[in-house]
Design a protein around this motif. Structure first.
Motif, PDB file in Angstrom:
ATOM      1  N   VAL A 277      -1.136  23.930 -44.779  1.00 38.78           N
ATOM      2  CA  VAL A 277      -0.278  24.865 -44.809  1.00 38.78           C
ATOM      3  C   VAL A 277       1.301  23.470 -45.047  1.00 38.78           C
ATOM      4  CG1 VAL A 277       0.964  25.684 -42.580  1.00 38.78           C
ATOM      5  CG2 VAL A 277      -1.221  25.121 -42.754  1.00 38.78           C
ATOM      6  N   LEU A 278       2.269  24.382 -45.001  1.00 35.35           N
ATOM      7  CA  LEU A 278       3.846  24.072 -46.037  1.00 35.35           C
ATOM      8  C   LEU A 278       4.866  23.662 -44.740  1.00 35.35           C
ATOM      9  CD1 LEU A 278       2.803  24.938 -49.941  1.00 35.35           C
ATOM     10  CD2 LEU A 278       1.947  22.259 -48.569  1.00 35.35           C
ATOM     11  N   ASP A 279       4.404  24.932 -43.938  1.00 29.88           N
ATOM     12  CA  ASP A 279       6.066  24.969 -43.710  1.00 29.88           C
ATOM     13  C   ASP A 279       5.145  25.581 -42.190  1.00 29.88           C
ATOM     14  OD1 ASP A 279       8.707  25.691 -44.087  1.00 29.88           O
ATOM     15  OD2 ASP A 279       7.992  24.725 -41.907  1.00 29.88           O
ATOM     16  N   CYS A 280       6.334  25.397 -41.125  1.00 32.84           N
ATOM     17  CA  CYS A 280       5.169  26.202 -40.026  1.00 32.84           C
ATOM     18  C   CYS A 280       6.876  26.445 -39.276  1.00 32.84           C
ATOM     19  CB  CYS A 280       4.909  25.778 -38.939  1.00 32.84           C
ATOM     20  SG  CYS A 280       5.698  23.902 -37.801  1.00 32.84           S
ATOM     21  N   CYS A 281       7.005  27.865 -37.793  1.00 34.19           N
ATOM     22  CA  CYS A 281       8.512  27.599 -37.977  1.00 34.19           C
ATOM     23  C   CYS A 281       7.973  28.850 -36.204  1.00 34.19           C
ATOM     24  CB  CYS A 281       9.533  28.599 -38.410  1.00 34.19           C
ATOM     25  SG  CYS A 281       8.758  30.613 -38.462  1.00 34.19           S
ATOM     26  N   PHE A 282       8.844  28.321 -35.108  1.00 31.96           N
ATOM     27  CA  PHE A 282       8.780  29.347 -33.878  1.00 31.96           C
ATOM     28  C   PHE A 282       8.618  30.616 -34.399  1.00 31.96           C
ATOM     29  CE2 PHE A 282       6.660  26.661 -30.560  1.00 31.96           C
ATOM     30  CZ  PHE A 282       6.696  25.285 -30.952  1.00 31.96           C
ATOM     31  N   HIS A 283       8.788  31.243 -33.274  1.00 25.88           N
ATOM     32  CA  HIS A 283       8.744  32.931 -32.739  1.00 25.88           C
ATOM     33  C   HIS A 283       9.575  32.754 -31.665  1.00 25.88           C
ATOM     34  CE1 HIS A 283       8.677  37.248 -32.216  1.00 25.88           C
ATOM     35  NE2 HIS A 283       9.590  36.963 -31.978  1.00 25.88           N
ATOM     36  N   ASP A 284       9.020  32.622 -30.448  1.00 24.51           N
ATOM     37  CA  ASP A 284       9.509  32.092 -29.542  1.00 24.51           C
ATOM     38  C   ASP A 284       7.943  30.735 -29.090  1.00 24.51           C
ATOM     39  OD1 ASP A 284       8.106  35.444 -28.702  1.00 24.51           O
ATOM     40  OD2 ASP A 284       6.564  33.250 -28.377  1.00 24.51           O
ATOM     41  N   ASP A 285       8.511  31.121 -27.204  1.00 20.84           N
ATOM     42  CA  ASP A 285       7.021  29.957 -27.427  1.00 20.84           C
ATOM     43  C   ASP A 285       6.068  30.570 -27.144  1.00 20.84           C
ATOM     44  OD1 ASP A 285       9.227  27.528 -24.782  1.00 20.84           O
ATOM     45  OD2 ASP A 285       9.115  27.577 -26.750  1.00 20.84           O
ATOM     46  N   SER A 286       6.226  32.058 -27.682  1.00 25.78           N
ATOM     47  CA  SER A 286       4.223  32.164 -27.125  1.00 25.78           C
ATOM     48  C   SER A 286       4.017  32.697 -28.774  1.00 25.78           C
ATOM     49  CB  SER A 286       4.220  33.876 -26.895  1.00 25.78           C
ATOM     50  OG  SER A 286       5.026  34.402 -27.502  1.00 25.78           O
ATOM     51  N   SER A 287       4.817  32.279 -29.582  1.00 25.55           N
ATOM     52  CA  SER A 287       3.602  32.285 -31.105  1.00 25.55           C
ATOM     53  C   SER A 287       5.117  31.919 -32.115  1.00 25.55           C
ATOM     54  CB  SER A 287       3.685  33.783 -31.741  1.00 25.55           C
ATOM     55  OG  SER A 287       5.606  34.588 -31.153  1.00 25.55           O
ATOM     56  N   GLY A 288       4.434  31.202 -33.467  1.00 22.38           N
ATOM     57  CA  GLY A 288       5.047  31.427 -34.123  1.00 22.38           C
ATOM     58  C   GLY A 288       4.292  31.950 -35.570  1.00 22.38           C
ATOM     59  N   PHE A 289       4.933  31.041 -36.934  1.00 27.27           N
ATOM     60  CA  PHE A 289       4.432  31.022 -38.086  1.00 27.27           C
ATOM     61  C   PHE A 289       4.137  30.608 -39.200  1.00 27.27           C
ATOM     62  CE2 PHE A 289       5.595  36.081 -37.244  1.00 27.27           C
ATOM     63  CZ  PHE A 289       6.596  36.092 -36.601  1.00 27.27           C
ATOM     64  N   SER A 290       3.626  30.387 -40.032  1.00 33.32           N
ATOM     65  CA  SER A 290       2.927  29.322 -40.992  1.00 33.32           C
ATOM     66  C   SER A 290       3.152  29.971 -42.373  1.00 33.32           C
ATOM     67  CB  SER A 290       1.499  28.944 -40.276  1.00 33.32           C
ATOM     68  OG  SER A 290       0.702  29.812 -41.181  1.00 33.32           O
ATOM     69  N   ALA A 291       3.529  28.715 -43.460  1.00 30.15           N
ATOM     70  CA  ALA A 291       3.075  29.427 -45.138  1.00 30.15           C
ATOM     71  C   ALA A 291       2.207  28.408 -45.306  1.00 30.15           C
ATOM     72  CB  ALA A 291       4.602  28.892 -45.044  1.00 30.15           C
ATOM     73  N   ALA A 292       1.418  28.963 -46.091  1.00 26.51           N
ATOM     74  CA  ALA A 292       0.640  27.587 -46.576  1.00 26.51           C
ATOM     75  C   ALA A 292       0.250  28.463 -47.993  1.00 26.51           C
ATOM     76  CB  ALA A 292      -0.712  28.124 -46.037  1.00 26.51           C
ATOM     77  N   ALA A 293      -0.724  26.968 -48.724  1.00 26.20           N
ATOM     78  CA  ALA A 293      -1.063  26.745 -50.049  1.00 26.20           C
ATOM     79  C   ALA A 293      -1.911  27.689 -50.096  1.00 26.20           C
ATOM     80  CB  ALA A 293      -1.476  25.628 -50.450  1.00 26.20           C
ATOM     81  N   ASP A 294      -2.770  28.611 -49.837  1.00 25.08           N
ATOM     82  CA  ASP A 294      -3.755  29.179 -49.728  1.00 25.08           C
ATOM     83  C   ASP A 294      -2.410  30.875 -50.293  1.00 25.08           C
ATOM     84  OD1 ASP A 294      -2.825  31.026 -47.349  1.00 25.08           O
ATOM     85  OD2 ASP A 294      -5.090  30.434 -46.523  1.00 25.08           O
ATOM     86  N   ASN A 295      -1.682  31.021 -50.254  1.00 24.69           N
ATOM     87  CA  ASN A 295      -0.096  31.656 -50.454  1.00 24.69           C
ATOM     88  C   ASN A 295       0.070  32.959 -49.270  1.00 24.69           C
ATOM     89  OD1 ASN A 295      -0.973  30.782 -53.015  1.00 24.69           O
ATOM     90  ND2 ASN A 295      -1.827  32.574 -54.235  1.00 24.69           N
ATOM     91  N   THR A 296      -0.914  32.220 -48.005  1.00 28.09           N
ATOM     92  CA  THR A 296      -0.521  33.624 -47.144  1.00 28.09           C
ATOM     93  C   THR A 296       0.253  33.114 -46.120  1.00 28.09           C
ATOM     94  OG1 THR A 296      -2.203  31.944 -45.146  1.00 28.09           O
ATOM     95  CG2 THR A 296      -2.956  34.165 -46.936  1.00 28.09           C
ATOM     96  N   VAL A 297       1.447  34.261 -45.889  1.00 26.72           N
ATOM     97  CA  VAL A 297       1.803  33.779 -44.258  1.00 26.72           C
ATOM     98  C   VAL A 297       1.083  34.798 -43.227  1.00 26.72           C
ATOM     99  CG1 VAL A 297       4.320  34.714 -42.941  1.00 26.72           C
ATOM    100  CG2 VAL A 297       3.732  34.464 -45.953  1.00 26.72           C
ATOM    101  N   ARG A 298       1.581  33.338 -42.187  1.00 28.36           N
ATOM    102  CA  ARG A 298       0.885  34.330 -41.342  1.00 28.36           C
ATOM    103  C   ARG A 298       1.457  34.322 -39.493  1.00 28.36           C
ATOM    104  NH1 ARG A 298      -5.339  32.239 -41.644  1.00 28.36           N
ATOM    105  NH2 ARG A 298      -5.312  31.749 -44.502  1.00 28.36           N
ATOM    106  N   ARG A 299       1.294  34.876 -38.745  1.00 30.47           N
ATOM    107  CA  ARG A 299       1.240  35.177 -37.581  1.00 30.47           C
ATOM    108  C   ARG A 299       0.535  34.142 -36.527  1.00 30.47           C
ATOM    109  NH1 ARG A 299       3.143  39.943 -36.260  1.00 30.47           N
ATOM    110  NH2 ARG A 299       1.031  40.349 -36.721  1.00 30.47           N
ATOM    111  N   LEU A 300       1.073  33.381 -35.960  1.00 24.76           N
ATOM    112  CA  LEU A 300      -0.032  32.488 -34.695  1.00 24.76           C
ATOM    113  C   LEU A 300       0.585  32.276 -33.440  1.00 24.76           C
ATOM    114  CD1 LEU A 300       1.481  29.257 -36.634  1.00 24.76           C
ATOM    115  CD2 LEU A 300      -0.198  30.220 -37.103  1.00 24.76           C
TER     116      LEU A 300
END
Lengths: 408, 340
Positions: free
Chosen positions: B63-86
């Motif tokens: 996983v190459l980067d991550c960020c918050f949306h708010d205190d209940s969710s966030g997002f990630s950027a990965a080397a498997d080409n995906t963008v995910r919501r957490l």
């Protein structure tokens, strides 16, 4: 014993040598002249690292409040628009050689920390115009000698704000991702390192080539002088076909979304302080699930020989087809980073991060770089009137130390 | 946690750190939650004050980067080409979309209500995370870049994108059809990181050559005259300079001063307006991979994690340190003006 000069603590004393107070920082009176070796050429000084030093050290930058010994730092910080004691050099009264200035511990130099006036942050570099390939070449030689970064797989442009002379840079994340992928595919640690080494060598060769060959500018319509654009027998124009095949490693890592075990599972972690990165488990467990896609259409077969084939197989490229075929043995002045890599820098000064704070050189600014296609004209130096001005405005502060004629 | 080794001068070491390199870490804007992305394919959520791991998400690749949306969710950027919501509470994640190559950066824009990702496939993509999963629903737009995207930063409506080849694009999020400005970096070597000033007037850009450039958005002469660059994270040894890359820049939310972290293992704090260094923290065991100030600026998270700048080699273990920030370290010093 005479008192310490408060202005000097503050960063500038208009009396210079004539001053009747001692020009030294507290606790370092003996070592004043030696301080150029230790001067913090970043020029920032102030506190390095340890809280408990705050009260003890006279803060030589004269921020005032902390310094026990010199609470009032009044006297003429004359003509310092930026407030960092930019001192000596601009004061035409100042006697004393420029050399001497540099040894002052917290001197605020606006050359980029160089010890000598003809330092690497030569005025040229601030606003280099590519009118003369010889000058470009000199600039390049200067940069390579003095500022070669630890990271080898970088791009490089000798003129700020201008396109790169060496393209096809790779970030360490990309290198790492590729190495992990290779490991997953079963490549041995040895061959991964070998592959990395080859990439490095071929990039080093590119740099070497740029350094030794007559300079040919990358094709760029925005540069002023086109007259030096000779047919380059070595140039291999690299097209960027604009597809999303930027990745020089050419094999995007895809996954069908499963949660796979980390092949480099580091279960029993490092007990010692040092651990090989996840490659330690290479022998085992390379079973996982990174599904390898079939090679994306845009990849050329040559991509697989990306490492070690040298030359411009770096797929990503901007519009400038800058040359640099791989020419021959990587006999470069720069050793690959396997060992400790040190790059020559003739102007180095040791920024000893000691607490008795030493020199501070300000962050010096680049000259204004108008964002138009032409490089802005900058009168680099023969205008001596700049040294005689009482007050400098931002943007006109010279970057080099003053010539002797005005210092006397 | 009693890790015997960590001296107090580095800060408190976070328990349960990732098992491989740390690519980025971020504090939340609302609390002391810390999101950490790692090369061990995980994103972890910590409560930094309590020093507790709260959630962990495994991905298909580093996983190459991550960020918050708010205190209940966030997002990630990965080397498997995906963008995910957490989703933190349920410890679940879903795939918002994909790029054609590893996704290198992710930022959430509150101003635009969109997620922005940059990838090595030379594109920037904007996503609307409120949609259901699946690229068709969430992808707002794809914007080609001159090169692979290395770093992005947002402030207000402005987005700065730094790519390979020293290109910098500046966008107005309200009109992404083309960049507001196209620039080349003022530095000569590869860009590492770009961060916008909290006051929105410009950005700081760091490179592998131990330099940081302070730039301004406004193209007027007056503004451009203020720009400058400074050397940092260099070491003199045996008469030569070792020039370290500057990997991370983090602005203090209150004072506007900023910290930089380099491969030399040092974190420096700078006052950009007065052009001075304010502080230097004790040296960390290995390269500084990422930095983040907490929302009130009282904590600084430091990822001391080898960043591969010398390729594959044995290295110190990866760790995260949470240190309290003292005002003296980050507060700009007032200028002492001469008497009139």
């Amino acid at each position: 014993m005479r008192d310490l000069c408060r202005n000097f603590q503050r960063g500038s004393c208009q009396y210079g040598d004539r001053c009747k107070f001692i020009h030294a920082v507290p606790q370092q009176q003996q070592q004043q002249r030696n301080l150029n070796n230790n001067s913090n050429f970043h020029g920032f000084g102030v506190q390095n690292g340890f809280h408990q030093q705050q009260q003890q050290n006279a803060n030589p930058f004269g921020f005032g409040s902390k310094s026990a010994s010199q609470p009032q730092q009044q006297q003429q910080q004359k003509t310092n628009p930026f407030g960092f004691g930019v001192q000596n050099n601009n004061n035409s009264q100042f006697k004393g050689t420029p050399q001497q200035n540099q040894f002052k511990p917290f001197e605020n130099k606006w050359t980029r920390g160089g010890a000598s006036r003809q330092s690497d942050n030569n005025p040229q570099s601030s606003n280099h115009e590519c009118t003369d390939p010889e000058a470009c070449k000199r600039q390049i030689a200067e940069d390579f000698k003095q500022e070669k970064p630890l990271w080898i797989l970088t791009c490089y442009g000798h003129a700020k704000g201008a396109p790169c002379d060496i393209v096809g840079d790779i970030s360490y994340e990309e290198l790492r991702a590729e190495a992990y992928e290779d490991a997953k595919r079963g490549m041995s640690l040895q061959s991964i390192v070998e592959k990395e080494r080859n990439t490095l060598n071929s990039k080093l060769a590119e740099f070497q080539k740029l350094l030794t060959e007559p300079y040919r500018m990358p094709f760029n319509p925005s540069l002023n002088s086109q007259k030096n654009q000779n047919a380059n027998p070595f140039s291999m124009p690299i097209q960027n076909n604009g597809q999303h095949n930027a990745n020089p490693f050419s094999t995007p890592i895809q996954n069908n979304g499963q949660h796979n075990a980390n092949p480099f599972s580091l279960t029993t972690q490092n007990n010692g302080p040092v651990s090989v990165s996840s490659f330690s488990q290479l022998g085992a467990s390379l079973n996982t699930g990174f599904d390898r896609p079939t090679a994306p259409a845009a990849n050329t077969p040559a991509q697989s020989s990306f490492f070690g084939s040298g030359g411009n197989t770096f797929a990503p490229n901007t519009a400038n087809p800058s040359s640099r075929g791989f020419s021959g043995a990587p006999s470069s002045p720069f050793s690959p980073p396997a060992g400790s890599t040190m790059f020559p820098n003739s102007t180095s000064q040791q920024p000893s991060f000691g607490f008795n704070n030493l020199s501070s050189t300000p962050m010096f600014q680049t000259t204004p770089d108008v964002q138009s296609s032409s490089m802005s004209q900058e009168n680099v130096s023969t205008d001596l009137s700049i040294w005689l001005k009482e007050k400098w405005n931002p943007g006109e502060i010279p970057e080099e130390a003053p010539p002797d004629s005005v210092v006397r | 946690m009693a890790s015997a080794a960590a001296p107090a001068s580095l800060g408190r070491e976070l328990s349960d750190p990732p098992s491989d390199g740390i690519s980025n870490l971020r504090f939340s804007n609302h609390s002391d939650l810390l999101l950490v992305s790692s090369w061990d394919k995980s994103v972890r959520l910590y409560d930094a004050s309590a020093n507790v791991l709260r959630a962990e998400f495994m991905h298909g690749g580093p996983v190459l980067d991550c960020c918050f949306h708010d205190d209940s969710s966030g997002f990630s950027a990965a080397a498997d080409n995906t963008v995910r919501r957490l989703l933190f509470a349920s410890n679940k994640d879903d795939i918002l979309g994909k790029h054609d190559a590893p996704v290198r950066c992710v930022e959430y824009s509150y101003a635009a209500g969109q997620l922005i990702t940059g990838s090595w496939d030379k594109t920037l993509k904007c996503w609307d995370p409120r949609g259901a999963s699946g690229q068709e629903r969430t992808l707002v737009g794809t914007y080609p870049q001159p090169e692979r995207v290395y770093s992005i930063s947002l402030v207000g409506h402005r987005l700065v994108v730094a790519t390979a080849g020293r290109h910098v694009n500046i966008y107005d999020l309200r009109n992404m059809s083309q960049p507001e400005q196209r620039r080349e970096s003022s530095l000569k070597y590869q860009t590492r990181c770009v961060r916008c000033y909290p006051n929105g007037t410009g950005y700081a850009l760091s490179s592998v050559e131990g330099r940081v450039a302070m730039e301004f958005f406004d193209l007027s002469e007056a503004s451009q005259a203020k720009k400058y660059a400074f050397k940092c994270h260099r070491k003199s040894e045996a008469g030569r300079d070792i020039v370290y890359p500057v990997n991370a820049i983090a602005f203090h939310p209150v004072y506007g001063t900023f910290a930089t972290g380099g491969c030399d293992g040092y974190v420096n704090v700078w006052d950009g307006n007065n052009k001075k260094r304010l502080y230097q923290y004790s040296k960390y065991p290995t390269s500084i991979a990422a930095l983040s100030f907490s929302r009130d600026g009282r904590l600084l998270a430091v990822a001391s994690s080898y960043t591969f700048e010398e390729g594959l080699k044995p290295h110190e273990k990866d760790a995260i340190y949470i240190r309290g920030v003292n005002e003296i370290e980050v507060k700009p010093k007032p200028k002492v003006l001469p008497p009139a």
